[in-house]
Design an enzyme around this catalytic site. Sequence first.
Site, PDB file in Angstrom:
ATOM      1  N   GLU A  21     -18.614  18.458  -4.999  1.00 50.02           N
ATOM      2  CA  GLU A  21     -18.062  18.581  -6.358  1.00 50.02           C
ATOM      3  C   GLU A  21     -16.969  17.543  -6.578  1.00 50.02           C
ATOM      4  O   GLU A  21     -16.425  16.970  -5.620  1.00 50.02           O
ATOM      5  CB  GLU A  21     -17.515  19.994  -6.586  1.00 50.02           C
ATOM      6  CG  GLU A  21     -16.376  20.339  -5.663  1.00 50.02           C
ATOM      7  CD  GLU A  21     -15.264  21.076  -6.369  1.00 50.02           C
ATOM      8  OE1 GLU A  21     -14.917  20.691  -7.498  1.00 50.02           O
ATOM      9  OE2 GLU A  21     -14.749  22.024  -5.765  1.00 50.02           O
ATOM     10  N   LYS A  82     -12.210  18.226 -16.964  1.00 45.41           N
ATOM     11  CA  LYS A  82     -12.738  19.188 -15.986  1.00 45.41           C
ATOM     12  C   LYS A  82     -13.885  19.932 -16.662  1.00 45.41           C
ATOM     13  O   LYS A  82     -13.662  20.595 -17.683  1.00 45.41           O
ATOM     14  CB  LYS A  82     -11.595  20.144 -15.595  1.00 45.41           C
ATOM     15  CG  LYS A  82     -11.988  21.338 -14.725  1.00 45.41           C
ATOM     16  CD  LYS A  82     -10.739  22.135 -14.318  1.00 45.41           C
ATOM     17  CE  LYS A  82     -11.083  23.501 -13.767  1.00 45.41           C
ATOM     18  NZ  LYS A  82      -9.899  24.299 -13.400  1.00 45.41           N
ATOM     19  N   SER A 136     -13.187  32.955 -13.063  1.00 44.57           N
ATOM     20  CA  SER A 136     -13.832  31.644 -13.045  1.00 44.57           C
ATOM     21  C   SER A 136     -15.305  31.756 -13.408  1.00 44.57           C
ATOM     22  O   SER A 136     -15.998  32.697 -12.988  1.00 44.57           O
ATOM     23  CB  SER A 136     -13.702  31.008 -11.661  1.00 44.57           C
ATOM     24  OG  SER A 136     -14.397  29.787 -11.621  1.00 44.57           O
ATOM     25  N   ALA A 137     -15.776  30.774 -14.178  1.00 44.79           N
ATOM     26  CA  ALA A 137     -17.204  30.705 -14.518  1.00 44.79           C
ATOM     27  C   ALA A 137     -18.062  30.464 -13.277  1.00 44.79           C
ATOM     28  O   ALA A 137     -19.280  30.631 -13.321  1.00 44.79           O
ATOM     29  CB  ALA A 137     -17.430  29.594 -15.537  1.00 44.79           C
ATOM     30  N   LYS A 155     -10.270  30.712  -3.591  1.00 41.57           N
ATOM     31  CA  LYS A 155      -8.881  30.279  -3.490  1.00 41.57           C
ATOM     32  C   LYS A 155      -7.951  31.488  -3.399  1.00 41.57           C
ATOM     33  O   LYS A 155      -8.132  32.474  -4.105  1.00 41.57           O
ATOM     34  CB  LYS A 155      -8.541  29.367  -4.675  1.00 41.57           C
ATOM     35  CG  LYS A 155      -9.111  27.970  -4.447  1.00 41.57           C
ATOM     36  CD  LYS A 155      -8.776  27.022  -5.552  1.00 41.57           C
ATOM     37  CE  LYS A 155      -9.665  27.256  -6.734  1.00 41.57           C
ATOM     38  NZ  LYS A 155     -10.938  26.554  -6.662  1.00 41.57           N
TER      39      LYS A 155
HETATM   40  N1  PSU Z   1     -11.670  23.924  -4.218  1.00 37.77           N
HETATM   41  C1  PSU Z   1     -10.567  23.182  -3.884  1.00 37.77           C
HETATM   42  N2  PSU Z   1      -9.883  22.608  -4.911  1.00 37.77           N
HETATM   43  C2  PSU Z   1     -10.273  22.713  -6.238  1.00 37.77           C
HETATM   44  C3  PSU Z   1     -11.431  23.480  -6.582  1.00 37.77           C
HETATM   45  C4  PSU Z   1     -12.085  24.060  -5.512  1.00 37.77           C
HETATM   46  O1  PSU Z   1     -10.219  23.082  -2.696  1.00 37.77           O
HETATM   47  O2  PSU Z   1      -9.625  22.128  -7.116  1.00 37.77           O
HETATM   48  C5  PSU Z   1     -11.900  23.602  -8.032  1.00 37.77           C
HETATM   49  C6  PSU Z   1     -13.403  23.888  -8.056  1.00 37.77           C
HETATM   50  O3  PSU Z   1     -13.991  22.860  -8.832  1.00 37.77           O
HETATM   51  C7  PSU Z   1     -13.545  25.218  -8.737  1.00 37.77           C
HETATM   52  C8  PSU Z   1     -12.386  25.193  -9.676  1.00 37.77           C
HETATM   53  O4  PSU Z   1     -14.792  25.368  -9.385  1.00 37.77           O
HETATM   54  O5  PSU Z   1     -11.338  24.673  -8.828  1.00 37.77           O
HETATM   55  C9  PSU Z   1     -12.098  26.552 -10.277  1.00 37.77           C
HETATM   56  O6  PSU Z   1     -11.406  26.386 -11.469  1.00 37.77           O
HETATM   57  P1  PSU Z   1     -11.265  27.619 -12.502  1.00 37.77           P
HETATM   58  O7  PSU Z   1     -10.477  28.652 -11.752  1.00 37.77           O
HETATM   59  O8  PSU Z   1     -10.523  27.035 -13.690  1.00 37.77           O
HETATM   60  O9  PSU Z   1     -12.668  28.065 -12.834  1.00 37.77           O
HETATM   61 MN    MN Z   2     -10.159  30.257 -15.245  1.00 31.80          MN
END
Ligand code: PSU
Ligand code: MN
Length: 297
Positions: A21, A82, A136-137, A155
């Site tokens: 990604e 993003k 998250s989606a 995370k």
């Molecule tokens: N893993 C990491 N760092 C990141 C991400 C994942 O070590 O920045 C990113 C991924 O792209 C994941 C996103 O899909 O964070 C999630 O963002 P959100 O919570 O806005 O959906």
């Molecule tokens: Mn979010």
Amino acid sequence: MLMTEEVQEALDARRPVVALESTIIAHGLPRPRNLAVAEELEALVRSGGAVPATVAVLDGRAHIGLDKDQLERLATDESVRKFGHRDLAPAMAARATGATTVSGTAFLAARAGIRVFATGGLGGVHREWTETQDESADLLLLARTPITVVCAGVKSILDVPATLQRLETLGVSILGYRTAHFPGFYLSSSGEPVDWTVRTPEDIAQVMESKATLGGPDSALIVANPVPEADQLNPALHDRVLGEALDECRERGIVGQAVTPFLLDYLMRQTHGASLEANLAAVRGNVRLAARIAAAL
Ligand code: PSU
Ligand code: MN
């Protein structure tokens, strides 16, 4: 979809390919280190005997595999956005440029015929979900996309038990790689149990075969690979700084797509880079394992 010749040839010849990604590159890591990491991750896939396919949207075109200049643009251009999977069609029509999240990447990679994808930590249910409804989606997309995702759990800024519950409800299988516990991203363990433990890349390939034989479910297979204990963030430091980060996020009224990058950056600064090293160790381990799984298929 634009595929590099190398990725196209590897897929045609059924040689191993690993999708990577790009949000972690554009929004998850500090500059200029992010470019070095992007290149290092591609090199790790290659040394594992697979072809790397970093995914992104450039000028409205979905790319499966990037060349050196494209990777550099993604890592250095401040205007790179993003994109989750819901952003893909509008971005293409508007000729926009953005990094893809886990959901955006998994969507595009699966459609390109790639079976293995590596990232750091998945998105999930945020701790203040009852007020913000921030989930998250990544989760819903993984529930309906057949691809194997190697990650260090979700995370740790998230509500991990709630996220695991959602994954159960959504019917997404989780394999702990050499662990009986779900990893905690910066930490080797979140303390939560996993139902299935595997020990080798061949074991994982076997699960993928079984899924193919069964004809479903058409959801992702999550391979949860912990950061080695020697490389994890100090758990007490993690808990203290994370508490501060969440307070700061609330006070500043940060919402939506900005939440995850804000929290990752706050932890990095307040741990003087220690969280970054743990994050990188986790991602490297995931990329290596993904290459071995792709090779075992
Ligand atoms: N893993 C990491 N760092 C990141 C991400 C994942 O070590 O920045 C990113 C991924 O792209 C994941 C996103 O899909 O964070 C999630 O963002 P959100 O919570 O806005 O959906
Ligand atoms: Mn979010």
